[in-house]
Design a protein around this motif. Structure first.
Motif, mmCIF file in Angstrom:
data_model
loop_
_atom_site.group_PDB
_atom_site.id
_atom_site.type_symbol
_atom_site.label_atom_id
_atom_site.label_comp_id
_atom_site.label_asym_id
_atom_site.label_seq_id
_atom_site.Cartn_x
_atom_site.Cartn_y
_atom_site.Cartn_z
ATOM 1 N N ALA A 182 4.385 4.061 -8.888
ATOM 2 C CA ALA A 182 4.380 4.189 -10.354
ATOM 3 C C ALA A 182 3.084 3.667 -10.957
ATOM 4 C CB ALA A 182 5.577 3.438 -10.945
ATOM 5 N N ALA A 183 2.424 2.722 -10.257
ATOM 6 C CA ALA A 183 1.185 2.140 -10.765
ATOM 7 C C ALA A 183 -0.055 2.911 -10.316
ATOM 8 C CB ALA A 183 1.080 0.686 -10.302
ATOM 9 N N GLY A 184 0.131 3.985 -9.558
ATOM 10 C CA GLY A 184 -1.002 4.808 -9.169
ATOM 11 C C GLY A 184 -1.479 4.646 -7.741
ATOM 12 N N PHE A 185 -0.842 3.771 -6.962
ATOM 13 C CA PHE A 185 -1.187 3.682 -5.542
ATOM 14 C C PHE A 185 -0.731 4.954 -4.834
ATOM 15 C CE2 PHE A 185 -1.288 -0.844 -6.595
ATOM 16 C CZ PHE A 185 -2.347 -1.305 -5.836
ATOM 17 N N THR A 186 -1.383 5.297 -3.746
ATOM 18 C CA THR A 186 -1.029 6.492 -2.998
ATOM 19 C C THR A 186 0.096 6.199 -2.011
ATOM 20 O OG1 THR A 186 -2.580 6.085 -1.187
ATOM 21 C CG2 THR A 186 -3.438 7.244 -3.130
ATOM 22 N N GLU A 187 0.689 7.270 -1.485
ATOM 23 C CA GLU A 187 1.698 7.096 -0.457
ATOM 24 C C GLU A 187 1.109 6.426 0.780
ATOM 25 O OE1 GLU A 187 3.636 10.773 0.363
ATOM 26 O OE2 GLU A 187 4.527 10.938 -1.636
ATOM 27 N N ASP A 188 -0.167 6.701 1.066
ATOM 28 C CA ASP A 188 -0.817 6.047 2.205
ATOM 29 C C ASP A 188 -0.965 4.540 1.964
ATOM 30 O OD1 ASP A 188 -2.319 6.439 4.826
ATOM 31 O OD2 ASP A 188 -3.838 5.411 3.623
ATOM 32 N N ASP A 189 -1.280 4.146 0.727
ATOM 33 C CA ASP A 189 -1.354 2.720 0.392
ATOM 34 C C ASP A 189 -0.007 2.050 0.634
ATOM 35 O OD1 ASP A 189 -4.018 2.892 -0.532
ATOM 36 O OD2 ASP A 189 -3.356 3.432 -2.557
ATOM 37 N N VAL A 190 1.064 2.713 0.189
ATOM 38 C CA VAL A 190 2.399 2.159 0.356
ATOM 39 C C VAL A 190 2.733 2.034 1.838
ATOM 40 C CG1 VAL A 190 4.861 2.545 -0.059
ATOM 41 C CG2 VAL A 190 3.201 3.006 -1.880
ATOM 42 N N ASP A 191 2.406 3.059 2.608
ATOM 43 C CA ASP A 191 2.693 3.032 4.035
ATOM 44 C C ASP A 191 1.916 1.914 4.724
ATOM 45 O OD1 ASP A 191 4.078 4.600 6.267
ATOM 46 O OD2 ASP A 191 2.014 4.506 7.018
ATOM 47 N N GLN A 192 0.697 1.670 4.279
ATOM 48 C CA GLN A 192 -0.074 0.583 4.885
ATOM 49 C C GLN A 192 0.595 -0.760 4.645
ATOM 50 O OE1 GLN A 192 -4.093 0.008 3.458
ATOM 51 N NE2 GLN A 192 -4.588 -1.400 5.095
ATOM 52 N N VAL A 193 1.005 -1.024 3.399
ATOM 53 C CA VAL A 193 1.582 -2.328 3.060
ATOM 54 C C VAL A 193 2.970 -2.502 3.662
ATOM 55 C CG1 VAL A 193 2.423 -3.743 1.144
ATOM 56 C CG2 VAL A 193 0.212 -2.581 0.959
ATOM 57 N N LEU A 194 3.782 -1.461 3.586
ATOM 58 C CA LEU A 194 5.190 -1.603 3.963
ATOM 59 C C LEU A 194 5.485 -1.229 5.408
ATOM 60 C CD1 LEU A 194 7.108 -0.328 0.805
ATOM 61 C CD2 LEU A 194 6.419 -2.653 1.408
ATOM 62 N N TRP A 195 4.507 -0.645 6.114
ATOM 63 C CA TRP A 195 4.760 -0.294 7.505
ATOM 64 C C TRP A 195 3.617 -0.697 8.435
ATOM 65 C CZ3 TRP A 195 9.069 1.039 10.008
ATOM 66 C CH2 TRP A 195 8.946 1.465 11.330
ATOM 67 N N ARG A 196 2.425 -0.140 8.210
ATOM 68 C CA ARG A 196 1.358 -0.323 9.196
ATOM 69 C C ARG A 196 0.885 -1.774 9.290
ATOM 70 N NH1 ARG A 196 -0.787 4.182 6.449
ATOM 71 N NH2 ARG A 196 -2.798 3.145 6.061
ATOM 72 N N ASN A 197 0.840 -2.483 8.171
ATOM 73 C CA ASN A 197 0.401 -3.881 8.233
ATOM 74 C C ASN A 197 1.353 -4.762 9.034
ATOM 75 O OD1 ASN A 197 -1.914 -3.309 6.819
ATOM 76 N ND2 ASN A 197 -1.272 -4.244 4.905
ATOM 77 N N PRO A 198 2.675 -4.725 8.788
ATOM 78 C CA PRO A 198 3.562 -5.538 9.632
ATOM 79 C C PRO A 198 3.551 -5.112 11.096
ATOM 80 C CG PRO A 198 4.839 -4.247 8.041
ATOM 81 C CD PRO A 198 3.413 -4.153 7.632
ATOM 82 N N VAL A 199 3.403 -3.810 11.344
ATOM 83 C CA VAL A 199 3.303 -3.353 12.728
ATOM 84 C C VAL A 199 2.053 -3.941 13.383
ATOM 85 C CG1 VAL A 199 2.877 -1.336 14.182
ATOM 86 C CG2 VAL A 199 4.664 -1.251 12.431
ATOM 87 N N ALA A 200 0.931 -3.940 12.656
ATOM 88 C CA ALA A 200 -0.317 -4.469 13.209
ATOM 89 C C ALA A 200 -0.211 -5.966 13.472
ATOM 90 C CB ALA A 200 -1.474 -4.178 12.260
ATOM 91 N N PHE A 201 0.386 -6.719 12.524
ATOM 92 C CA PHE A 201 0.467 -8.170 12.730
ATOM 93 C C PHE A 201 1.380 -8.509 13.899
ATOM 94 C CE2 PHE A 201 2.468 -12.299 12.114
ATOM 95 C CZ PHE A 201 1.327 -13.101 12.216
ATOM 96 N N TYR A 202 2.630 -8.064 13.848
ATOM 97 C CA TYR A 202 3.572 -8.434 14.895
ATOM 98 C C TYR A 202 3.284 -7.714 16.203
ATOM 99 C CZ TYR A 202 6.400 -10.992 11.504
ATOM 100 O OH TYR A 202 6.845 -11.898 10.564
ATOM 101 N N GLY A 203 2.545 -6.597 16.132
ATOM 102 C CA GLY A 203 2.151 -5.911 17.349
ATOM 103 C C GLY A 203 1.260 -6.748 18.231
ATOM 104 N N GLN A 204 0.634 -7.790 17.658
ATOM 105 C CA GLN A 204 -0.192 -8.688 18.458
ATOM 106 C C GLN A 204 0.610 -9.435 19.530
ATOM 107 O OE1 GLN A 204 -3.644 -10.585 15.921
ATOM 108 N NE2 GLN A 204 -1.812 -10.517 14.639
ATOM 109 N N SER A 205 1.917 -9.442 19.385
ATOM 110 C CA SER A 205 2.781 -10.088 20.379
ATOM 111 C C SER A 205 2.899 -9.261 21.648
ATOM 112 C CB SER A 205 4.177 -10.309 19.796
ATOM 113 O OG SER A 205 4.835 -9.053 19.604
#
Length: 282
Positions: free
Chosen positions: A235-258
């Protein structure tokens, strides 16, 4: 919208929450071990709890198509109780389990010497076991607590990029990002961040190395707050890719370090140690 909630306490939630989370787009989560709301009186109570996070909760989550992982630790609040500190000696045998993707929650509650000792010891355990660390920043005197946390991280053998500083807000985000650690934000009614404040932080600081969680637990909380952040971002103008980065790819990248993140959910077993999630069934 696919969602990975990187910090939620499903032990305190119902199967209705699992169903609602799946319908909202949640496909994976991490459940950190934490304080249950009243004092535990012996290490044995921690061990039963850890076993539940390794067995019963993944079983429950699988019924609803959600991949469940956990983090294990002696939490900051109970690090001050001598009855609980022997948990530190037993943690190594739990940290080798396949579904443990970090050491956590560790950090500060009241910033006591006992908490200093527990934080340093558990950062070392993370380094020894090749795991990242999930760090709880204190709810009181948050900026001072964050800076003290960052000092301890810098003195440890764990690289900043393997540390997630959680429960941040507008007063702590700059210091956290300058430290090289990952930045975590809990979207939690009344006492932490809300979705509109989170969107403002993302506009100012960007989406790199930022994780958003619900931290839903036994308090007044909402396990769908991650989805509400995603909707507010769009609603604030972020893209679907931005949302996917914050809500999916970032946690995958952090915890994927395990090296232990498994996001494909297998067909659930009918029973866990003779029990199902059904009441009154055969």
């Amino acid at each position: 919208m696919r969602i990975f909630d990187p910090h939620i306490h499903m032990t305190s939630r119902t199967t209705d929450d699992y169903r609602a989370m799946y319908d909202a787009g949640v496909r994976a989560l991490v459940e950190p071990s934490f304080w249950l709301g009243q004092p535990r009186t012996s290490p044995a109570s921690f061990f039963d709890y850890f076993d539940a996070l390794l067995g019963w909760e993944p079983f429950r989550a699988a019924q609803y198509g959600i991949a469940h992982h956990c983090t294990l630790a002696l939490n900051p609040k109970e690090a001050n109780d001598p009855r609980c500190t022997p948990v530190l000696d037993a943690l190594p045998r739990y940290l080798v389990k396949d579904s443990v993707v970090a050491v956590g929650e560790i950090g500060y509650d009241s910033m006591t010497p006992a908490e200093d000792t527990a934080l340093a010891a558990q950062l070392q355990l993370a380094a020894d076991n090749g795991l990242p660390a999930l760090v709880h920043t204190p709810h009181r005197d948050k900026l001072a607590g964050l800076r003290r946390t960052i000092d301890v991280v810098r003195e440890s053998h764990l690289a900043p990029e393997r540390v997630l500083l959680d429960h941040l807000n507008e007063t702590t985000v700059k210091d956290a990002r300058d430290s090289g650690c990952w930045a975590g934000f809990s979207i939690y009614p009344d006492t932490k961040m809300d979705e509109d404040r989170m969107v403002a932080v993302l506009k100012l600081h960007g989406t790199e190395k930022v994780l958003v969680n619900s931290a839903a637990d036994w308090g007044k909380s909402d396990p769908l707050k991650t989805r509400r952040v995603g909707d507010a971002m769009l609603a604030a103008g972020f893209t679907e890719d931005d949302v996917d980065q914050v809500l999916w790819r970032n946690p995958v990248a952090f915890y994927g370090q395990s090296g232990r993140l498994h996001l494909d959910t297998a067909a659930p077993e009918p029973l866990h140690e003779g029990n199902s999630i059904l009441r009154g069934g055969e």
